[in-house]
Design an enzyme around this catalytic site. Sequence first.
Site, short mmCIF file in Angstrom:
data_model
loop_
_atom_site.label_atom_id
_atom_site.label_comp_id
_atom_site.label_asym_id
_atom_site.label_seq_id
_atom_site.Cartn_x
_atom_site.Cartn_y
_atom_site.Cartn_z
N ASN A 156 -5.06 -0.27 46.15
CA ASN A 156 -5.41 -0.27 44.74
C ASN A 156 -6.79 0.32 44.55
OD1 ASN A 156 -4.42 -1.30 42.05
ND2 ASN A 156 -6.49 -2.16 42.06
N GLU A 157 -6.89 1.31 43.70
CA GLU A 157 -8.19 1.86 43.33
C GLU A 157 -9.16 1.94 44.51
OE1 GLU A 157 -9.54 -0.24 39.82
OE2 GLU A 157 -8.25 0.99 38.55
N CYS A 162 -18.94 2.21 52.95
CA CYS A 162 -19.32 1.18 53.92
C CYS A 162 -20.30 1.84 54.87
CB CYS A 162 -18.08 0.71 54.68
SG CYS A 162 -18.47 -0.40 56.06
N GLU A 311 -1.77 2.26 34.99
CA GLU A 311 -2.26 1.08 34.29
C GLU A 311 -2.82 1.51 32.95
OE1 GLU A 311 -5.23 -1.23 36.35
OE2 GLU A 311 -4.22 -1.05 38.27
N TRP A 319 -13.49 -6.51 30.68
CA TRP A 319 -14.63 -6.19 31.54
C TRP A 319 -15.64 -5.27 30.85
CZ3 TRP A 319 -14.04 -0.99 31.89
CH2 TRP A 319 -12.73 -0.47 31.89
C1 GLA Z 1 -8.18 -2.01 37.45
C2 GLA Z 1 -7.39 -2.68 38.57
C3 GLA Z 1 -6.52 -3.80 38.11
C4 GLA Z 1 -7.22 -4.63 37.06
C5 GLA Z 1 -7.64 -3.75 35.92
C6 GLA Z 1 -8.26 -4.49 34.76
O1 GLA Z 1 -7.61 -0.91 36.92
O2 GLA Z 1 -6.61 -1.76 39.29
O3 GLA Z 1 -6.18 -4.59 39.23
O4 GLA Z 1 -8.34 -5.24 37.63
O5 GLA Z 1 -8.57 -2.82 36.39
O6 GLA Z 1 -8.50 -3.64 33.68
ZN ZN Z 2 -17.51 0.50 57.91
#
Ligand code: GLA
Ligand code: ZN
Length: 681
Positions: A156-157, A162, A311, A319
């Site tokens: 995910n995203e 690091c 999404e 947020w």
């Molecule tokens: C991102 C993440 C999701 C969620 C959304 C909230 O896009 O991929 O898991 O946290 O933000 O807007």
């Molecule tokens: Zn590392």
Amino acid sequence: MPARHRNIVPGFPHLLHGGDWNPDQWLDRPEVIEQDHQLMSEAGVNALSVGIFAWAALEPEEGRYEFAWLDAILDRLAKDGRKAILATPSGSKPAWMSLKYPEVRRMHNGVREPHHTRHNHCYTAPVYRAKVAAINRALAERYARHPALGAWHLSNEYGGDCQCPLCWDAFRAWLQRRHGSLAELNRAWYTAFWGHTFSAWAEVNALDRTMHAMTLDWRRFVSDQTADFIRAEAAPLRRLTPQIPLTTNFMGTYPGLDYHRLAQELDFISWDAYPDWHPAGGDDLDTAAHTGFNHDLMRGCGGGKPWVLMESTPSSVNWKKLSRPKQPGMHRAASLQAVGHGSEGVLYFQWRKGRGCSEKFHGAVVDHDGRSDHRVFREVAALGATLGRLGAAVGAPVVAQAAVLYDWDVAWAIDEGQMQRNCDKDYIATAMDHHRPLWRRGIAVDVVSQRADLARYRLVVAPMALLLHPGVAERLESFVRAGGVLVATYLTGQVDHNDQCFLGGFPGPLRALFGVRAPEMDTPPDHVVQTLAPTAAGTALGLSGSYPTRHFDELLVAEDAEVLATYAHEWYAGTPAVTRRTVGAGEAWYIGARGDRRLADDVVGGIAARLGLERALDLPLPEGVAAQARGTGADRLVFVENFAGAPRTLALGPGWRDAESGAPLAELALARYDARVLARA
Ligand code: GLA
Ligand code: ZN
């Protein structure tokens, strides 16, 4: 460009509708999961991203997998005719792993992060890669032939970096591959500056933000290493489920990763769009224009192929400082806008609001009340019905004759570069401002990198191309000679791929093509707005009145170019500011100052009109109305949205029908936030 692209989910010829669903948060409440399945039917949902953060539920103890709950979820999805976009769980590692194998946690400034939040694994650590490969293999083995498996959602995203010892070792190895020898590295990084010459590889062990070539290489390494992690994640999936396409969710202009690089590892692009609808002090039209740019950038990352809105929120997020719910109609307008720009569906974060932790107040299709009779659910369900009627859009290409260049290397070089002006540099906003004249005319635009094949375009706009990759100047020149029109702006062609200034005058290797030199630049303070005035040649090409300029005024010397506008202020009044040079069958325009939106519109829009670039609709669009076309010839669909904040009417004339109802349409009356899809009658 094929007449129709293949379905993103093989054998599933529908626009996708659904979103992130976390049944793993509800395993002790089976009645909630049952309610979800039923509500999904009511909302016309056919695709769910599952398991994104489910590692702890799938492998509660090292090596002990728990798949029964996921079996039940996928079985039921299949029974109901829905597809799973099945996630690999690497975006959130289980706590036992963080404790037993500390190196899976990221390190910065010598300090290892605790086990917390998500998206913070080291992408180099062999143990993490092994654990990810093992669970991905187990998932692929178990579900390879499951009828619900539609696509893979990698992690995910991906994002961030690091700086643990393993990552530094990998960086040094990457540098050795890239530069060959330490002597070459010293040359590329211009280490003679401040006496930073390295005499051993081990000395390369800390980021130095004053060494721009080093930080550029670091960012490239982070992208490459993330891509390498993706390739390792994907390997078992590619081997066991070669028929299942894989993606990961991008984040538009997110600066941390070069998405052009990451895209090479994926079968299709998907991204998470959270536009600022109903912004405080702004208007929805700006938001719509920016969102159109982002969609075009994401489509461009995939070489122009259809992509997926992975999404979006059905209402608000939680947020931002302030996030208002989408007003009635906006959900449909925003969603159809995405489909018009090439999305193969509309997916949400999130299907159902969780009960606890940081996203419990984030918008969702299903609220804590579990009801389907509230406004958000109703608008989502109505959109589901609409998408169900738009099967003709599936695989329909977006055919663009114009491109705007956007590059992460350029963004980084502008961001890092300590310049005469270190505020309001605004690369993204400038790229958007030069995309907007095309977007508002309903002209399809690919937003692509400097390295893209430009031969298919007739107009290329390259805003603030400070850094030029090797070979780009030559390719731009051939593009122009072959009849293309190129528009560049201030801050073009100043540094090479090692962030070293071109010698011999800016715009460096493009100096001959534009026939200009920019030996000096003024950078007036923010509140100082000055003006430039068109010459007779400029007026003949559609420039008019006087244009305000801000922030950047390059003082051009027209070596071999027509002067279209000059500055009308300061000690450099009369100095060329906008030029054009005809070269071969094409033209090279140079805009030396940061003008207002009208200047970009007059230049770029004027050229588009002169070239007769294809528009979604052959009529002037009223201000605030957006239109984008998918498909060609009789299959063409036109997506029209009204972001004006007031009603608008379009006189379409004969030959159109409403793609949803089939009714003929000669005139289109659009209420505020109305959106319609038109097909040829
Ligand atoms: C991102 C993440 C999701 C969620 C959304 C909230 O896009 O991929 O898991 O946290 O933000 O807007
Ligand atoms: Zn590392």
